[in-house]
Motif scaffolding. Sequence first.
Motif: not given
Length: 285
Positions: A255-256, A258
């Motif tokens: 999720s981090d 990006k």
Amino acid sequence: MPGADEKSVDRVLLGTLLVVFGATSVAWHVDPLVRALALLGVLLPKARKSAHFWLGIVSLLAFGIWGQWYSVDNHMYLLGYVCLLCWRAVSSEGESGIQKNASGLLALVMALAVLWKLLSPDYLSGAFFEQTLLLDPRFTPLASGVCQLSLGALESNAEVVREASAAFDGAAYQVPLHSNSCIPALGTAMAVWTILIEGALAVLFGAYRLEVLRGKWKTLRNASLAAFIATTYPVAPVVGFGWLLSVLGFAQCESDEKKWKTLFMVLFAAIAAFELDWYRILFGL
């Protein structure tokens, strides 16, 4: 390993449906149905979030592949597995399993690709890429631009093979082809590079799947996959396979990560442009 957020999962579903719509080729009586379902899923978010919807696509693909298993392109098998991944994501596993499944599938695909190449004498010798450079029009920019083999010589090679194929009617044959010393050297270099990068990807994604790859080392898996896509599909524009690797690359990102997700989306969009014959467009040849 952090779970994927809901928006990321939906983008994986949408990307997969775009591949289904644009690259499905299993059987004439199955393709229209699969594409119609894919279009429905693209237009209706609720549909693509339904387990029954994905089960329908997986079933149709399996039926089409089963009837044409001996002639179906390899990427259609991978497409079936990616659709199965999507089905599991929206049915039982939800958001948490999509990253692990995507990274595991990438590791398996690359490991099997390397195994096939190591068991193929023509590939290890460089003969596969040598013949491809001389006969496949997708490789004209390399044969002509890098090895300085004239377009006339390449067109003559293609004509000789067409005439021999018609004359021998499926029987084995050998014909002399125009070449130079650069072609076999480039063919060997391409074979070695492909085995090395695919082997590295198998190890990196396998280690990541087993949660052995930690800290800054995790970035290597994304960088290697992006490099593989960016160096392979401009030369050999197999759109379906490139799209699927981009989707899987996006799906396995945490999720981090990006920036890496954005890069895989850019590569997904660029792959369609790779299919254009830019060498002839830019140089008028």
